[in-house]
Design a protein around this motif. Structure first.
Motif, short mmCIF file in Angstrom:
data_model
loop_
_atom_site.label_atom_id
_atom_site.label_comp_id
_atom_site.label_asym_id
_atom_site.label_seq_id
_atom_site.Cartn_x
_atom_site.Cartn_y
_atom_site.Cartn_z
N HIS B 134 -1.99 8.68 -0.58
CA HIS B 134 -2.75 6.94 -0.55
C HIS B 134 -2.77 6.71 0.76
CE1 HIS B 134 1.78 6.22 -0.33
NE2 HIS B 134 1.71 6.05 -1.01
N VAL B 135 -1.75 7.43 1.64
CA VAL B 135 -2.15 6.59 3.14
C VAL B 135 -3.56 7.04 3.52
CG1 VAL B 135 -0.91 5.76 5.27
CG2 VAL B 135 0.43 5.65 3.05
N ALA B 136 -3.77 8.51 3.35
CA ALA B 136 -4.54 8.69 4.50
C ALA B 136 -5.98 8.58 3.01
CB ALA B 136 -4.60 9.81 3.96
N GLU B 137 -5.37 7.78 1.76
CA GLU B 137 -6.90 7.28 1.50
C GLU B 137 -6.98 6.46 1.29
OE1 GLU B 137 -7.95 9.70 -1.86
OE2 GLU B 137 -8.42 7.43 -3.27
N VAL B 138 -6.13 5.21 1.70
CA VAL B 138 -6.36 3.90 2.34
C VAL B 138 -6.49 3.76 3.24
CG1 VAL B 138 -5.88 1.87 2.41
CG2 VAL B 138 -4.94 2.91 0.25
N SER B 139 -6.86 4.81 4.24
CA SER B 139 -7.26 4.61 5.66
C SER B 139 -8.52 4.80 6.21
CB SER B 139 -6.13 5.54 6.59
OG SER B 139 -6.56 6.05 8.22
N ASP B 140 -9.06 5.58 4.71
CA ASP B 140 -10.67 6.16 5.21
C ASP B 140 -11.21 5.06 4.28
OD1 ASP B 140 -10.33 8.61 5.89
OD2 ASP B 140 -10.42 9.39 3.98
N LEU B 141 -10.04 4.21 3.47
CA LEU B 141 -11.52 3.01 2.86
C LEU B 141 -11.25 1.76 3.83
CD1 LEU B 141 -9.49 2.54 -0.51
CD2 LEU B 141 -11.64 3.52 -0.31
N ILE B 142 -10.25 1.55 4.81
CA ILE B 142 -10.54 0.71 5.27
C ILE B 142 -11.45 0.87 6.83
CG2 ILE B 142 -8.71 -0.08 7.91
CD1 ILE B 142 -6.21 0.32 5.67
N SER B 143 -11.42 2.15 7.21
CA SER B 143 -12.12 2.90 8.69
C SER B 143 -13.72 2.43 7.72
CB SER B 143 -12.53 4.30 8.56
OG SER B 143 -11.13 4.51 8.98
N LYS B 144 -13.45 2.42 6.09
CA LYS B 144 -15.60 2.52 6.06
C LYS B 144 -15.84 0.82 5.68
CE LYS B 144 -15.19 4.96 2.35
NZ LYS B 144 -15.03 5.77 1.43
N LEU B 192 1.22 3.14 9.76
CA LEU B 192 -0.03 2.47 10.86
C LEU B 192 -0.58 2.62 11.36
CD1 LEU B 192 3.44 -0.81 10.81
CD2 LEU B 192 1.76 -0.52 8.51
N GLU B 193 0.22 3.26 12.17
CA GLU B 193 -0.95 3.47 13.22
C GLU B 193 -1.64 4.57 13.03
OE1 GLU B 193 -2.72 6.01 15.96
OE2 GLU B 193 -1.49 7.16 14.50
N GLN B 194 -1.83 5.56 11.09
CA GLN B 194 -2.87 5.99 11.06
C GLN B 194 -3.85 5.23 10.01
OE1 GLN B 194 -0.63 8.88 8.03
NE2 GLN B 194 -2.80 9.36 7.41
N LEU B 195 -3.06 3.79 9.92
CA LEU B 195 -3.98 3.16 8.99
C LEU B 195 -4.82 2.23 9.95
CD1 LEU B 195 -1.10 1.38 6.73
CD2 LEU B 195 -3.27 3.13 6.02
N PHE B 196 -4.55 1.94 10.86
CA PHE B 196 -4.73 0.73 11.64
C PHE B 196 -5.44 1.39 13.33
CE2 PHE B 196 -2.08 -1.80 8.48
CZ PHE B 196 -2.84 -2.15 7.93
N GLY B 197 -4.18 2.05 13.79
CA GLY B 197 -4.37 2.58 15.06
C GLY B 197 -3.44 1.39 16.46
N ASP B 198 -4.06 1.25 17.17
CA ASP B 198 -2.23 1.27 18.44
C ASP B 198 -2.27 0.08 17.91
OD1 ASP B 198 -3.65 3.55 19.98
OD2 ASP B 198 -4.56 3.16 21.34
N VAL B 199 -0.61 -0.33 18.42
CA VAL B 199 -0.40 -1.47 18.35
C VAL B 199 0.48 -2.12 19.41
CG1 VAL B 199 2.10 0.17 18.16
CG2 VAL B 199 2.05 -1.65 16.70
N ARG B 200 0.66 -3.38 19.35
CA ARG B 200 1.31 -4.01 20.32
C ARG B 200 2.79 -4.34 18.97
NH1 ARG B 200 -0.76 -8.68 22.66
NH2 ARG B 200 -2.70 -8.61 21.28
N VAL B 201 3.19 -4.66 19.83
CA VAL B 201 4.09 -5.23 19.33
C VAL B 201 4.49 -6.94 19.45
CG1 VAL B 201 7.04 -5.43 18.82
CG2 VAL B 201 5.54 -2.99 19.22
N LEU B 202 4.71 -8.28 19.18
CA LEU B 202 4.77 -8.95 19.70
C LEU B 202 5.62 -10.21 19.71
CD1 LEU B 202 1.24 -10.71 17.51
CD2 LEU B 202 1.44 -9.76 20.04
#
Lengths: 377, 362
Positions: B134-144, B192-202
């Motif tokens: 489910h993470v991999a698939e949603v990651s694709d959806l986000i990219s699309k 989260l990296e898989q879903l959204f990319g590089d992180v910045r901790v606020l």
């Protein structure tokens, strides 16, 4: 911050000289134990004059209290009497909070009592359970009423047998014995809040008979404060313990619904007769039997994991539908308890215990539910 | 193909419960042969000899590496030793599969990434959630672009610590590097990296007092196209799951059921969707693919992934460089950490938890 007097700070003066009681908290990695240690560390009122000594059976018991930076814990296993000697050393009281293995509850208590006698522990406080009375079918069940010998739960029968055994030694030369029977221990971090909240969101929550039956609650801080008072001024005996207010299940859910911003007036309502024990319960009962437990215990983790792996490979999969309400024996049973247990004996013998009201306890619980995200979906 | 000579370092609960059933399958399929079992308590290692009679038990990794050539070293020792063990294995010419957290600080992460490159070997990191369909698939959806812009998320994962650890090392900052953030946080930040990319901790808030490691932590996180909150706990249940909100749709990913997720459009009803993402579970270049439905199956795919990286030259799901980003984020989080609000406690408890916070008090 609360300051505890420790022997080291006063040279040769003992803790007892300073009016401090050292208390072994056996099972301190559990829900109640962790809360007691947290209250103590964070200077909660009612905890002065006690040095709690955390006793754990396994290192993972430290997980719940890892934030507190506890380094002076002791290892102790009720099923291994030799391990208790060091665990109880120098303690004037011992509190048994362990859940343990249902098949070992009686022998564990016997081991603990023997160890207390040996270590000259003056007070033994044992946590039994209101479950020994089953669904409290008759009104006016007293603190010394007989427990339900034909209870279907092995856990309840074992707790009852342990109580019976403690009665045989309560007037002996050993420690003063205090037995407490809490109902459903609830509050922030408890499953009795998280699970109903989740169910309300998921649409799987339900009432039985309109939620009219007794919800025998015991707020975790009320239990912790009671234990602190009992440790300080022990009066031996067997006590029911619970909250002062006596909500029904419907009232409990209504409060939760308000916190979660959800209408709980129209939850699925099952009649009590909707559930009857069947083959699934018999299978579950067999799985909980001493024989099954003993096989499971002897099986290597590796074998258990391999079996689980095989089962998933074989039967893996899952539902493609949103879940709906479904009854299980445990939840059906808890929701059809007839009467609240009387707690007057405890308040008579311990008049200084100040219990939080249901409203106060629910206000604190609401803060936790919100913090933990249960108000969102 | 000749089976890869496998050395297992650290034979505790994680190995027994999660990995050995998979290693047994790999052995039966001729992909690996277990040649060395390393644990400073020999009896921990010796219990596996029945399953792998050809293996030799060692107390130290150096002894195992000197005894015979090792093709792959699987490192499941305490996290504080991962760097030392991985570097030694790479230096001997072995490939490495290391349990999470890869290491406990970013300096070690960098050393390991560099050593991997210099040795021309693979360092794969044990983060099996990379194989959650489910993470991999949603990651694709986000990219699309299915979610539109302004993506926000909430990630909550809480429950009582349950690993049958063999010592209290995991609860000591000097040994483990931290608490729940170094444990569940490593998985969560990787997802989260898989879903959204590089992180910045606020922002980071945690509940550790002086001398302790955190049971709970909340992080405010920013990604190139998303921002949100991560909430973790070792001592309490939370409303667990990953919620992702976009202008066009929102989804909910459970943490237990990994091959379905829920989706709804604005104002619509939730519906359950199947996630069909699949990965190879053999060493055949164009072999069959598998959609896992459980954590155990993800562990198996993770092993296949590491072996395929060695044999077929494919990229491992998480390499040292990628895992190093997560370690760096955690390090940043700790450096910024403030007391976590605990609003359900009494006023005096709340005040004392702030006063005694590990960073305030230190």
């Amino acid at each position: 911050m609360a300051h505890r007097n420790r022997t080291g700070e006063f040279g040769s003066i003992t803790l007892e000289d300073c009016g401090v009681k050292r208390v072994a908290l056996i099972g301190s990695g559990g829900f109640v134990g962790a809360r007691i240690l947290e209250m103590d560390k964070l200077g909660a009122q009612g905890f002065h004059g006690i040095e709690w000594v955390p006793v754990i059976r396994q290192f993972r018991g430290l997980g719940r209290v890892s934030k507190l930076g506890i380094r002076d814990y002791r290892m102790g296993d009720l099923s291994k009497p030799e391990s208790l000697e060091n665990a109880l050393k120098g303690c004037s009281a011992a509190v048994n909070l362990t859940m343990g293995d249902d098949t070992r509850i009686l022998t564990d208590v016997q081991n603990l009592h023997r160890a207390c006698v040996h270590a000259k522990v003056e007070t033994l406080i044992h946590l039994s359970s209101a479950e020994v009375f089953g669904r409290c079918d008759t009104p006016g069940l007293g603190d010394d009423s007989p427990w339900k010998k034909d209870h279907w739960m092995l856990y309840a029968r074992a707790k009852g047998e342990a109580e019976d055994w403690l009665r045989t030694v309560e007037n002996g030369s050993g420690p003063t014995i205090v037995v407490l029977r809490p109902g459903l221990i609830w509050g922030p971090r408890s499953g009795w809040l998280a699970e109903p909240a989740q169910a309300i969101h998921d649409g799987t929550a339900y009432y039985i008979d309109g939620g009219k039956w007794a919800c025998n609650l015991c707020f975790v801080d009320n239990l912790a404060l009671s234990l602190a008072e009992i440790v300080q001024h022990p009066v031996g005996g067997f006590y029911n313990i619970g909250d002062v207010d006596r909500p029904t299940w419907r009232e409990f859910y209504q409060e939760l619904g308000q916190v979660l911003g959800r209408d709980v007036s129209k939850l699925t309502d099952f009649p009590e007769s909707a559930y009857r024990p069947g083959w699934k319960d018999r299978v579950a009962g067999l799985a909980r039997s001493p024989l099954a437990k003993s096989i499971k215990k002897r099986m290597q983790n590796q074998t258990k994991a391999a079996m689980k792996f095989w089962l998933i490979e074989k039967f893996g999969g899952g539902s493609m539908h949103l879940p709906g309400p479904s009854l299980s024996r445990g939840s059906w049973w808890a929701r059809t308890v007839r009467y609240h247990l009387p707690i007057e004996k405890l308040s008579r013998n311990y008049p200084n215990i100040k219990l939080l009201t249901f409203k106060q306890a629910m206000a604190r619980s609401a803060e936790w539910l919100t913090f933990s995200g249960f108000h969102e979906r | 193909m000749k089976p890869i000579a496998l050395c297992i370092v650290g034979c505790g609960a994680v190995v027994a419960d999660l990995h050995m059933p998979v290693v047994e399958i790999l052995r039966r399929k001729g992909a690996v042969r277990v040649v060395a079992l390393v644990d400073n308590q020999k009896k921990n290692a010796a219990r596996f000899l029945k399953k792998f009679p050809g293996a030799t038990v060692f107390e130290k990794l150096s002894e195992a590496l000197a005894a015979e050539p090792i093709g792959l070293t699987f490192i499941a020792s305490p996290p504080g030793l991962h760097a030392e063990h991985a570097l030694a294995a790479l230096a001997s010419g072995s490939h490495v599969l290391v349990e999470k957290p890869m290491v406990t600080n970013s300096a070690d992460a960098q050393r390991l990434a560099e050593a991997t490159k210099a040795a021309g070997r693979i360092t794969a990191v044990g983060l099996p959630r990379r194989y959650y369909p489910h993470v991999a698939e949603v990651s694709d959806l986000i990219s699309k672009g299915d979610f539109g812009s302004n993506i926000t998320f909430r990630y909550r994962e809480g429950g009582t610590f349950g690993w049958p650890v063999a010592s209290d090392a995991v609860f000591k900052r000097e040994r483990s590097g931290g608490g729940v953030l170094m444990d569940k946080g490593v998985h969560a930040l990787d997802v989260l990296e898989q879903l959204f990319g590089d992180v910045r901790v606020l922002r980071c808030r945690d509940d550790a007092l002086r001398g302790g490691v955190e049971c709970g932590a909340t992080l405010d996180l920013k990604y190139p196209n998303a921002q949100g909150e991560l909430h973790l706990s070792w001592d309490q249940p939370l409303n667990n799951g990953i919620w992702i909100f976009g202008e066009k749709c929102e989804v909910y990913l459970g943490l237990d059921v990994i091959h379905t997720y829920r989706r709804r459009e604005p104002g619509g009803q939730w519906s359950v969707r199947a996630a069909r993402k699949a990965w190879p579970n053999s060493l055949q270049p164009n072999g069959p693919l598998k959609t896992p439905s459980d954590y155990y199956q993800c562990i198996a795919l993770q092993w296949w992934g590491a072996l395929r990286a060695i044999v077929l030259g494919e990229k491992p799901a998480v390499d040292a460089e990628r895992a190093g980003q997560v370690i760096k984020a955690i390090e940043t989080a700790y450096s910024k950490s403030e007391p976590m609000p605990l609003p359900w406690l009494t006023a005096i408890e709340q005040e004392n938890s702030v006063q005694s916070h590990w960073r305030t008090a230190a």
